[in-house]
Design an enzyme around this catalytic site. Structure first.
Site, PDB file in Angstrom:
ATOM      1  N   PRO A 246       0.835  -1.229  -0.061  1.00  0.00           N
ATOM      2  CA  PRO A 246       0.074  -0.013  -0.084  1.00  0.00           C
ATOM      3  C   PRO A 246       0.920   1.028  -0.054  1.00  0.00           C
ATOM      4  O   PRO A 246       1.621   1.409   0.536  1.00  0.00           O
ATOM      5  CB  PRO A 246      -0.520  -0.007   1.310  1.00  0.00           C
ATOM      6  CG  PRO A 246      -0.790  -1.534   1.629  1.00  0.00           C
ATOM      7  CD  PRO A 246       0.610  -2.170   1.020  1.00  0.00           C
ATOM      8  N   GLU A 247       0.492   2.122  -0.779  1.00  0.00           N
ATOM      9  CA  GLU A 247       1.051   3.454  -0.888  1.00  0.00           C
ATOM     10  C   GLU A 247       0.555   4.429  -0.070  1.00  0.00           C
ATOM     11  O   GLU A 247      -0.553   4.238   0.633  1.00  0.00           O
ATOM     12  CB  GLU A 247       1.286   3.926  -2.164  1.00  0.00           C
ATOM     13  CG  GLU A 247       1.926   2.775  -3.091  1.00  0.00           C
ATOM     14  CD  GLU A 247       2.356   3.240  -4.681  1.00  0.00           C
ATOM     15  OE1 GLU A 247       2.755   4.368  -4.750  1.00  0.00           O
ATOM     16  OE2 GLU A 247       2.457   2.184  -5.409  1.00  0.00           O
TER      17      GLU A 247
ATOM     18  N   LYS B  27       3.871   5.379   4.646  1.00  0.00           N
ATOM     19  CA  LYS B  27       3.249   4.132   4.460  1.00  0.00           C
ATOM     20  C   LYS B  27       2.818   3.464   5.827  1.00  0.00           C
ATOM     21  O   LYS B  27       2.700   2.304   5.974  1.00  0.00           O
ATOM     22  CB  LYS B  27       4.030   3.293   3.779  1.00  0.00           C
ATOM     23  CG  LYS B  27       4.458   3.744   2.364  1.00  0.00           C
ATOM     24  CD  LYS B  27       5.195   2.703   1.495  1.00  0.00           C
ATOM     25  CE  LYS B  27       5.390   3.036   0.165  1.00  0.00           C
ATOM     26  NZ  LYS B  27       6.384   2.046  -0.706  1.00  0.00           N
TER      27      LYS B  27
ATOM     28  N   ASN C  57       5.942   1.980  -5.775  1.00  0.00           N
ATOM     29  CA  ASN C  57       6.220   1.394  -7.305  1.00  0.00           C
ATOM     30  C   ASN C  57       5.485   2.034  -8.387  1.00  0.00           C
ATOM     31  O   ASN C  57       5.571   2.265  -9.193  1.00  0.00           O
ATOM     32  CB  ASN C  57       6.411  -0.288  -7.148  1.00  0.00           C
ATOM     33  CG  ASN C  57       7.552  -0.513  -8.099  1.00  0.00           C
ATOM     34  OD1 ASN C  57       8.167   0.059  -8.026  1.00  0.00           O
ATOM     35  ND2 ASN C  57       7.203  -1.648  -8.686  1.00  0.00           N
TER      36      ASN C  57
ATOM     37  N   ARG D 180      12.360  -3.953  -7.288  1.00  0.00           N
ATOM     38  CA  ARG D 180      11.013  -3.780  -7.653  1.00  0.00           C
ATOM     39  C   ARG D 180      10.992  -3.584  -9.041  1.00  0.00           C
ATOM     40  O   ARG D 180      11.900  -3.090  -9.799  1.00  0.00           O
ATOM     41  CB  ARG D 180      10.374  -2.428  -6.878  1.00  0.00           C
ATOM     42  CG  ARG D 180      10.369  -2.259  -5.478  1.00  0.00           C
ATOM     43  CD  ARG D 180       9.750  -0.965  -4.967  1.00  0.00           C
ATOM     44  NE  ARG D 180       9.829  -1.039  -3.597  1.00  0.00           N
ATOM     45  CZ  ARG D 180      10.729  -0.722  -2.758  1.00  0.00           C
ATOM     46  NH1 ARG D 180      11.879  -0.386  -3.028  1.00  0.00           N
ATOM     47  NH2 ARG D 180      10.583  -0.750  -1.530  1.00  0.00           N
TER      48      ARG D 180
END
Length: 273
Positions: free
Chosen positions: A2-3, A53, A170, A260
């Site tokens: 989760p961002e 975050k 990401n 990533r």
């Protein structure tokens, strides 16, 4: 993972049911039970906040609980006696207050700490400016991107370093770089302050747009772009045509500590040779 916008919406969803109410029961489960969690029983919840975050639940007397959801964690809110949507064995933290039960499932990080220790905390104390904070200062984010410790990093790596600016993951990394036509593999050192500032501004604009209560779980970075048939420009679109130039989108792992997958257009975002 989760961002920042997801955590912002999660905090907003929990806040009306928790803030101002006293904890009647608290328990932890799963790997690594939280020591002394019983200390919050009987204390009033004073705030539920997102910080980058991280999600922080603050209690009277200066205690707070920090959760970091990583890839699989999530917060749920239930009425007392309502069946849970996930198995009880996956609950890392359960907070009961009058009229509501808040359950954190599958989060690898759940810890109880004193708020006075935030500045010394190995994660919270080193966070960069929160992109969703009302008092966010873009110049401070640019200054941190310019820190000598990031001189050898690519911009794609630096943008997800939460010590530079907090909240980008990401998805936003790939989308911001495409929007501003910057190669994810360009060295931070090779980019001027105007470019870094533009990337920071784009990231903040996108997170703010997706943090509102009307936004669903899917991130939308193409808002206002009538020529975009989908919610994202490049993320997850390997092999599909670039929405600007029709060149196939490519992807590759980037980074050393936690590699990533980065998505970009090789025509719109050429890597300098």
């Amino acid at each position: 993972m989760p961002e920042g916008d997801t955590l912002f919406r999660t905090a907003a969803g929990l806040r009306p049911y928790l803030v101002g109410r006293s904890v009647t029961a608290a328990r932890t489960g799963g790997p690594g039970p939280v020591p002394q969690v019983a200390r919050i029983v009987g204390r009033e919840i004073t705030a539920v906040e997102a910080l980058g975050k991280n999600l922080l639940i603050r209690f009277e007397g200066g205690l707070e609980i920090r959760t970091h959801l990583r890839m699989n964690g999530s917060w749920h809110r239930y009425r007392p006696g309502e069946p849970w949507r996930r198995p009880a064995g996956r609950a890392r933290l359960v907070l009961e207050v009058p009229g509501a039960v808040a359950v954190c499932f599958d989060a690898p990080v759940v810890e109880l700490l004193d708020r006075r220790a935030e500045t010394l905390h190995p994660s919270l104390g080193r966070l960069g400016p929160d992109l969703l904070a009302p008092d966010f200062r873009g110049e401070e984010a640019v200054r941190r991107l310019r820190d000598p410790s990031r001189a050898g990093l690519s911009i794609g790596e630096a943008m997800v370093d939460q010590r530079a600016l907090a909240g980008i993951g990401n998805v936003y990394k790939s989308e911001c770089l495409w929007i501003d036509r910057v190669s994810p593999f360009a060295s931070v050192t090779d980019l001027d302050d105007a470019t870094l500032g533009r990337l920071v501004e784009t990231a903040r604009r996108l997170l703010v747009a997706n943090a509102g209560p009307s936004r669903g779980p899917e991130r939308v970075t193409t808002t206002g772009d009538r020529g975009a048939p989908g919610p994202l420009y490049v993320y997850g679109r390997t092999g599909r045509p670039c929405r600007r130039c029709r060149t196939p989108i490519v992807s590759a792992k980037q980074g050393t500590d936690i590699p990533r997958t980065t998505y970009w257009c090789p025509t719109c975002q050429p890597t300098a040779r």
